[in-house]
Design a protein around this motif. Structure first.
Motif, PDB file in Angstrom:
ATOM      1  N   ASN A   9       0.819  -1.216   0.000  1.00 12.55           N
ATOM      2  CA  ASN A   9       0.000   0.000   0.000  1.00 12.55           C
ATOM      3  C   ASN A   9       0.853   1.267   0.000  1.00 12.55           C
ATOM      4  O   ASN A   9       0.524   2.248   0.662  1.00 12.55           O
ATOM      5  N   GLY A  10       1.955   1.235  -0.708  1.00 12.86           N
ATOM      6  CA  GLY A  10       2.798   2.411  -0.830  1.00 12.86           C
ATOM      7  C   GLY A  10       3.673   2.705   0.366  1.00 12.86           C
ATOM      8  O   GLY A  10       4.289   3.773   0.440  1.00 12.86           O
ATOM      9  N   VAL A  11       3.756   1.782   1.315  1.00 14.85           N
ATOM     10  CA  VAL A  11       4.538   1.979   2.531  1.00 14.85           C
ATOM     11  C   VAL A  11       5.514   0.811   2.693  1.00 14.85           C
ATOM     12  O   VAL A  11       5.165  -0.348   2.437  1.00 14.85           O
ATOM     13  N   GLU A  12       6.725   1.115   3.112  1.00 19.99           N
ATOM     14  CA  GLU A  12       7.703   0.080   3.430  1.00 19.99           C
ATOM     15  C   GLU A  12       7.519  -0.319   4.888  1.00 19.99           C
ATOM     16  O   GLU A  12       7.866   0.440   5.812  1.00 19.99           O
ATOM     17  N   PHE A  13       6.911  -1.486   5.094  1.00 18.50           N
ATOM     18  CA  PHE A  13       6.611  -1.971   6.439  1.00 18.50           C
ATOM     19  C   PHE A  13       7.750  -2.836   6.963  1.00 18.50           C
ATOM     20  O   PHE A  13       8.249  -3.715   6.259  1.00 18.50           O
ATOM     21  N   ALA A  14       8.121  -2.603   8.208  1.00 15.33           N
ATOM     22  CA  ALA A  14       8.995  -3.519   8.927  1.00 15.33           C
ATOM     23  C   ALA A  14       8.105  -4.490   9.699  1.00 15.33           C
ATOM     24  O   ALA A  14       7.013  -4.120  10.148  1.00 15.33           O
ATOM     25  N   TYR A  15       8.546  -5.725   9.846  1.00 18.76           N
ATOM     26  CA  TYR A  15       7.717  -6.695  10.557  1.00 18.76           C
ATOM     27  C   TYR A  15       8.564  -7.788  11.190  1.00 18.76           C
ATOM     28  O   TYR A  15       9.697  -8.059  10.769  1.00 18.76           O
ATOM     29  N   LEU A  16       7.991  -8.409  12.208  1.00 17.54           N
ATOM     30  CA  LEU A  16       8.558  -9.597  12.839  1.00 17.54           C
ATOM     31  C   LEU A  16       7.809 -10.800  12.311  1.00 17.54           C
ATOM     32  O   LEU A  16       6.599 -10.724  12.041  1.00 17.54           O
ATOM     33  N   SER A  17       8.501 -11.921  12.176  1.00 14.12           N
ATOM     34  CA  SER A  17       7.853 -13.122  11.647  1.00 14.12           C
ATOM     35  C   SER A  17       8.391 -14.352  12.363  1.00 14.12           C
ATOM     36  O   SER A  17       9.577 -14.416  12.706  1.00 14.12           O
ATOM     37  N   LEU A  18       7.503 -15.314  12.585  1.00 10.22           N
ATOM     38  CA  LEU A  18       7.900 -16.553  13.248  1.00 10.22           C
ATOM     39  C   LEU A  18       6.971 -17.672  12.797  1.00 10.22           C
ATOM     40  O   LEU A  18       5.756 -17.513  12.790  1.00 10.22           O
ATOM     41  N   GLY A  19       7.552 -18.806  12.426  1.00  8.24           N
ATOM     42  CA  GLY A  19       6.769 -19.977  12.076  1.00  8.24           C
ATOM     43  C   GLY A  19       6.480 -20.101  10.598  1.00  8.24           C
ATOM     44  O   GLY A  19       6.782 -19.210   9.802  1.00  8.24           O
ATOM     45  N   ALA A  66       4.114   8.615   2.941  1.00 14.20           N
ATOM     46  CA  ALA A  66       4.241   9.861   2.183  1.00 14.20           C
ATOM     47  C   ALA A  66       2.924  10.619   2.121  1.00 14.20           C
ATOM     48  O   ALA A  66       2.916  11.856   2.047  1.00 14.20           O
ATOM     49  N   ASP A  67       1.788   9.890   2.159  1.00 15.58           N
ATOM     50  CA  ASP A  67       0.492  10.565   2.048  1.00 15.58           C
ATOM     51  C   ASP A  67       0.026  11.157   3.374  1.00 15.58           C
ATOM     52  O   ASP A  67      -0.965  11.887   3.429  1.00 15.58           O
ATOM     53  N   GLY A  68       0.724  10.868   4.471  1.00 10.87           N
ATOM     54  CA  GLY A  68       0.354  11.430   5.768  1.00 10.87           C
ATOM     55  C   GLY A  68      -1.032  11.032   6.233  1.00 10.87           C
ATOM     56  O   GLY A  68      -1.625  11.723   7.065  1.00 10.87           O
ATOM     57  N   ALA A  69      -1.551   9.929   5.728  1.00 10.74           N
ATOM     58  CA  ALA A  69      -2.918   9.502   6.047  1.00 10.74           C
ATOM     59  C   ALA A  69      -2.904   8.518   7.215  1.00 10.74           C
ATOM     60  O   ALA A  69      -2.154   7.536   7.193  1.00 10.74           O
ATOM     61  N   TYR A  70      -3.744   8.775   8.208  1.00 12.67           N
ATOM     62  CA  TYR A  70      -3.835   7.900   9.373  1.00 12.67           C
ATOM     63  C   TYR A  70      -5.282   7.551   9.723  1.00 12.67           C
ATOM     64  O   TYR A  70      -5.547   7.007  10.797  1.00 12.67           O
ATOM     65  N   GLU A  71      -6.211   7.856   8.830  1.00 14.77           N
ATOM     66  CA  GLU A  71      -7.604   7.522   9.098  1.00 14.77           C
ATOM     67  C   GLU A  71      -7.817   6.013   9.031  1.00 14.77           C
ATOM     68  O   GLU A  71      -6.990   5.262   8.500  1.00 14.77           O
ATOM     69  N   ASP A  72      -8.956   5.566   9.598  1.00 13.88           N
ATOM     70  CA  ASP A  72      -9.269   4.136   9.631  1.00 13.88           C
ATOM     71  C   ASP A  72      -9.125   3.498   8.257  1.00 13.88           C
ATOM     72  O   ASP A  72      -8.618   2.372   8.134  1.00 13.88           O
ATOM     73  N   ALA A  73      -9.582   4.197   7.220  1.00 14.94           N
ATOM     74  CA  ALA A  73      -9.561   3.620   5.884  1.00 14.94           C
ATOM     75  C   ALA A  73      -8.144   3.332   5.411  1.00 14.94           C
ATOM     76  O   ALA A  73      -7.912   2.359   4.679  1.00 14.94           O
ATOM     77  N   ALA A  74      -7.179   4.151   5.817  1.00 11.91           N
ATOM     78  CA  ALA A  74      -5.786   3.906   5.452  1.00 11.91           C
ATOM     79  C   ALA A  74      -5.260   2.660   6.153  1.00 11.91           C
ATOM     80  O   ALA A  74      -4.538   1.846   5.549  1.00 11.91           O
ATOM     81  N   ALA A  77      -6.724  -0.359   4.450  1.00 10.81           N
ATOM     82  CA  ALA A  77      -6.033  -0.594   3.175  1.00 10.81           C
ATOM     83  C   ALA A  77      -4.675  -1.235   3.409  1.00 10.81           C
ATOM     84  O   ALA A  77      -4.239  -2.100   2.635  1.00 10.81           O
ATOM     85  N   ASP A  78      -3.994  -0.843   4.488  1.00  9.15           N
ATOM     86  CA  ASP A  78      -2.715  -1.459   4.835  1.00  9.15           C
ATOM     87  C   ASP A  78      -2.893  -2.952   5.109  1.00  9.15           C
ATOM     88  O   ASP A  78      -2.110  -3.786   4.630  1.00  9.15           O
ATOM     89  N   VAL A  79      -3.903  -3.292   5.891  1.00  5.66           N
ATOM     90  CA  VAL A  79      -4.123  -4.687   6.259  1.00  5.66           C
ATOM     91  C   VAL A  79      -4.464  -5.529   5.022  1.00  5.66           C
ATOM     92  O   VAL A  79      -3.953  -6.642   4.853  1.00  5.66           O
ATOM     93  N   ARG A  80      -5.300  -5.000   4.175  1.00  3.28           N
ATOM     94  CA  ARG A  80      -5.627  -5.725   2.944  1.00  3.28           C
ATOM     95  C   ARG A  80      -4.381  -5.951   2.094  1.00  3.28           C
ATOM     96  O   ARG A  80      -4.161  -7.047   1.554  1.00  3.28           O
ATOM     97  N   ALA A  81      -3.551  -4.908   1.987  1.00  6.95           N
ATOM     98  CA  ALA A  81      -2.339  -5.020   1.168  1.00  6.95           C
ATOM     99  C   ALA A  81      -1.333  -5.973   1.807  1.00  6.95           C
ATOM    100  O   ALA A  81      -0.690  -6.770   1.106  1.00  6.95           O
ATOM    101  N   LEU A  82      -1.181  -5.913   3.124  1.00  5.50           N
ATOM    102  CA  LEU A  82      -0.268  -6.824   3.810  1.00  5.50           C
ATOM    103  C   LEU A  82      -0.724  -8.270   3.663  1.00  5.50           C
ATOM    104  O   LEU A  82       0.091  -9.179   3.448  1.00  5.50           O
ATOM    105  N   HIS A  83      -2.023  -8.494   3.777  1.00  8.28           N
ATOM    106  CA  HIS A  83      -2.575  -9.836   3.585  1.00  8.28           C
ATOM    107  C   HIS A  83      -2.177 -10.385   2.215  1.00  8.28           C
ATOM    108  O   HIS A  83      -1.738 -11.539   2.088  1.00  8.28           O
ATOM    109  N   GLU A  84      -2.282  -9.543   1.213  1.00 12.27           N
ATOM    110  CA  GLU A  84      -1.953  -9.971  -0.148  1.00 12.27           C
ATOM    111  C   GLU A  84      -0.446 -10.143  -0.347  1.00 12.27           C
ATOM    112  O   GLU A  84       0.016 -11.173  -0.854  1.00 12.27           O
ATOM    113  N   GLU A  85       0.329  -9.138   0.058  1.00 13.10           N
ATOM    114  CA  GLU A  85       1.774  -9.166  -0.186  1.00 13.10           C
ATOM    115  C   GLU A  85       2.476 -10.253   0.623  1.00 13.10           C
ATOM    116  O   GLU A  85       3.515 -10.777   0.201  1.00 13.10           O
TER     117      GLU A  85
END
Length: 279
Positions: A9-19, A66-74, A77-85
């Motif tokens: 979703n246009g953001v470089e996410f850092a994450y922890l992963s296990l399993g 970069a879009d400075g968006a923090y509303e629920d919809a953003a 959208a992050d969760v949907r994109a993370l699920h896919e990616e």
């Protein structure tokens, strides 16, 4: 657990992963980090899930959007994109605490199972700002709408005292060190405060993201600490009236707002029983 990165979703996410196995997406809240799931992630991995805990947008080492968006919809959208990616399928599950609960509710129908902690479902929060005791607990929300927000939140002891008040008796030193690493830069702290400004409309919606789905479209396990000093346990009463059939709500005795850290054995059991084995 090493920190990895992924673009979604246009953001470089850092994450922890296990399993290895079906995706279990674990979403933290404020003022917190992905490390909040350090007790749950090994239990999920042992059950056969691939537990992934991203640092939410603006929380270092995830980049400030970069879009400075923090509303629920953003966030949704992050969760949907993370699920896919992350390659999540129909067997993926989602777990959200505090701010992480908002997109978990909104995307519950897209996951096989959903769990939320410490924030009641949409609709049950209608009376939040009309109860005097809750208004006192929520002082920081109103403070965060002002120009004083960043200065106040950066004052030594401010965030520490939120943890103290929200989870009385819990030793949060390890968690607070993680928070300092994530929100120590003024730009990251301003990003975290941005969620609250978007929440009450002080910052108007960006218009970049589709409206959040209402009502909750999939069964949810909702957990709330009986001694929660952030959102009183009374707010959890009637939660099932705002959740789909088949949902469950449980109150965890002897725990506050960060119940998954205070009572990890009990909370892990409740979550794993709800999720069942990885398919």
């Amino acid at each position: 657990m090493e920190i990895r990165t992924i673009h979604a979703n246009g953001v470089e996410f850092a994450y922890l992963s296990l399993g290895e196995g079906p995706l279990a997406l674990c979403l933290h809240g404020f003022p917190d980090t992905a490390h909040t799931w350090r007790h749950l992630m090994p239990a999920l991995a042992e059950r056969g899930y691939r537990a992934v805990a991203p640092f939410l947008r603006g929380y270092a080492p995830t980049e400030i959007p970069a879009d400075g968006a923090y509303e629920d919809a953003a966030l949704v959208a992050d969760v949907r994109a993370l699920h896919e990616e992350l390659g999540g399928g129909d067997d993926a599950v989602v777990i959200g605490h505090d701010w992480g609960a908002f997109p978990a509710y909104a995307t519950a129908g897209r996951f096989r199972r959903a769990v939320t902690l410490a924030v009641p479902p949409p609709g049950s929060l209608a009376g939040l700002f009309f109860d005097y005791e809750q208004l006192k607990r929520s002082f920081y929300i109103f403070l965060f709408q002002t120009a004083l927000a960043e200065t106040a939140a950066a004052t030594p002891g401010f965030i520490d005292n939120l943890w103290r008040d929200w989870s009385p008796g819990y030793d949060a030193r390890e968690d607070l060190e993680f928070v300092r690493r994530s929100l120590g830069d003024p730009a990251n702290l301003a990003a975290a405060i941005g969620y609250y400004r978007a929440m009450l409309g002080t910052t108007p919606p960006s218009g970049r993201y589709p409206a959040v789905e209402q009502p909750v479209s999939g069964p949810v396990l909702y957990l709330h600490g009986a001694q929660d000093g952030c959102l009183g346990a009374d707010l959890a009463k009637g939660a099932l009236e705002h959740l789909p059939a088949g949902s469950r709500a449980e109150q965890v005795a002897g725990a506050g707002h960060f119940l998954h850290l205070e009572r990890p054995g009990e909370v892990n059991r409740l979550i794993l029983d709800w999720l069942g084995p990885a398919s």
